[in-house]
Scaffold this active site. Structure first.
Site, mmCIF file in Angstrom:
data_model
loop_
_atom_site.group_PDB
_atom_site.id
_atom_site.type_symbol
_atom_site.label_atom_id
_atom_site.label_comp_id
_atom_site.label_asym_id
_atom_site.label_seq_id
_atom_site.Cartn_x
_atom_site.Cartn_y
_atom_site.Cartn_z
ATOM 1 N NE ARG A 24 -3.981 0.447 1.618
ATOM 2 C CZ ARG A 24 -5.257 0.448 2.029
ATOM 3 N NH1 ARG A 24 -5.607 1.126 3.090
ATOM 4 N NH2 ARG A 24 -6.173 -0.236 1.370
ATOM 5 C CG HIS A 74 -8.065 0.156 -3.553
ATOM 6 N ND1 HIS A 74 -7.322 -0.977 -3.282
ATOM 7 C CD2 HIS A 74 -8.735 0.438 -2.399
ATOM 8 C CE1 HIS A 74 -7.543 -1.342 -2.024
ATOM 9 N NE2 HIS A 74 -8.391 -0.510 -1.475
ATOM 10 C CD GLN A 118 -12.961 -2.020 -1.964
ATOM 11 O OE1 GLN A 118 -12.304 -2.111 -0.944
ATOM 12 N NE2 GLN A 118 -14.187 -2.536 -2.058
ATOM 13 C CG ASP A 122 -13.776 6.098 -2.399
ATOM 14 O OD1 ASP A 122 -13.760 5.943 -1.160
ATOM 15 O OD2 ASP A 122 -12.790 5.870 -3.128
ATOM 16 C CB CYS A 182 -14.067 0.846 -1.028
ATOM 17 S SG CYS A 182 -13.580 2.559 -0.749
ATOM 18 N NE ARG A 208 -10.311 -5.479 -0.667
ATOM 19 C CZ ARG A 208 -9.567 -4.490 -0.159
ATOM 20 N NH1 ARG A 208 -10.142 -3.474 0.451
ATOM 21 N NH2 ARG A 208 -8.248 -4.503 -0.277
HETATM 22 N N1 CP Z 1 -11.360 -0.330 1.303
HETATM 23 C C1 CP Z 1 -10.157 -0.460 1.872
HETATM 24 O O1 CP Z 1 -9.134 -0.569 1.183
HETATM 25 O O2 CP Z 1 -10.188 -0.480 3.226
HETATM 26 P P1 CP Z 1 -8.925 -0.317 4.164
HETATM 27 O O3 CP Z 1 -8.364 1.067 3.925
HETATM 28 O O4 CP Z 1 -9.475 -0.476 5.565
HETATM 29 O O5 CP Z 1 -7.905 -1.347 3.812
#
Ligand code: CP
Length: 302
Positions: free
Chosen positions: A102, A129, A132, A223, A262, A290
């Site tokens: 990340r 992402h 997601q 989002d 998400c 997920r």
């Molecule tokens: N949607 C998502 O990526 O959640 P987190 O930031 O909690 O990993």
């Protein structure tokens, strides 16, 4: 080597097989996957906070029989004036079998992948992402029994999840994507594509800056209005104040339309509590998925 960095350069048959396999294994009592990653180690590196990505990758790897190491940014030498991405990539490749990253910037992710000798997964960057969006696809597949002719509306700023959705719309899965956003956000989208040399085109979808064009839909997605780790500014709040997904919009989309987000969410900003916690919301199926999609992504990478 299979890196999972973006969706747009993957084949739509591969994406379909990810989704079908995830749906099957989710509902199966079989132990087939139990030893898939036996003896393998996943390193998950976080430069931003996470709840779902952190937990779902960790649990997915363990369910496949492998092990995980979770590393926060301040626990590595990686970063400005410390250790380079190149040296970090070469070091990681000596010890682990797969890396989920990340990252603050998509450029760092691309660089890590180019110097790594083990597969790299995009666990969210400032561009996209994809994990997601894949979980979103699995949720739609389950709730709508496929993708052909499914109308998906994205409402609000074009975020990293939205950019992965634009990549999905380019896959010719039969999904019809409409984006409702404002001119500033749409021009920022083009700038980001230039920076990262990723150009999923907008020809396969409708892009509107006018909410009067809203009509029936099968799926609506929104989002948060700020990028992760940033605070939302007054300008964004002013520009998007009419984009809050509310009951009135859901009536236009229709009773069969599902609402997706998400998470984490800012209730009262991009969506009202009545919608996100209401009967058309599928956010908890989406969050659960997920885990199931991460298993497929790890299996493909390994
Ligand atoms: N949607 C998502 O990526 O959640 P987190 O930031 O909690 O990993």
């Amino acid at each position: 080597m299979n890196n999972f960095l973006s969706i747009y350069n993957l084949d739509h048959n591969l994406i379909q097989s990810f989704i079908k396999s995830a749906a099957e294994t989710k509902n199966s009592k079989s132990d087939d996957d139990l030893n898939f990653a036996n003896g393998k180690i996943l390193a998950s590196i976080f430069e931003k906070p996470s709840t779902r990505t952190r937990l779902s990758f960790d649990v997915a790897m363990r369910k496949l029989g492998g092990q995980c190491i979770i590393i926060d940014q301040n626990e590595l030498h990686l970063g400005n004036n410390k250790e380079s991405i190149t040296d970090t990539a070469k070091t990681l490749s000596q010890y682990v079998d797969i890396v989920m990253y990340r990252s603050q910037s998509h450029e760092s992710l691309q660089k890590l992948a180019s110097f790594s000798k083990v597969p790299i997964i995009n666990g969210l960057s400032d561009f996209s992402h994809p994990c997601q969006a894949m979980a979103d696809l699995l949720t739609i597949y389950e709730k709508k029994s496929g993708f052909e002719g499914i109308k998906v509306n994205w409402i609000g700023p074009i975020t990293n999840v939205a950019r992965s959705w634009i990549e999905i719309a380019n896959l010719n899965l039969g999904i019809k994507l409409k984006i409702f956003s404002n001119d500033y956000s749409i021009s920022e989208y083009h700038k980001k594509c230039e920076i990262y040399k990723i150009k999923p085109d907008l020809d396969n979808m409708e892009v509107h800056n006018n909410l009067k064009k809203l009509d029936s839909a099968d799926v609506v997605i929104t989002d948060t209005w700020e990028s992760m780790g940033e605070t939302v500014n007054e300008k964004i709040i002013k520009n998007f104040s009419s984009y809050t997904v509310n009951q009135e919009m859901m009536r236009i989309f229709g009773d069969e339309c599902i609402f997706m987000h998400c998470l984490p969410a800012n209730r009262g900003q991009e969506v009202t509590p009545e919608v996100i916690d209401g009967p058309q919301s599928v956010i908890w199926d989406e969050a659960q998925n997920r885990l199931h999609i991460q298993k497929e992504i790890i299996k493909w990478c390994l």
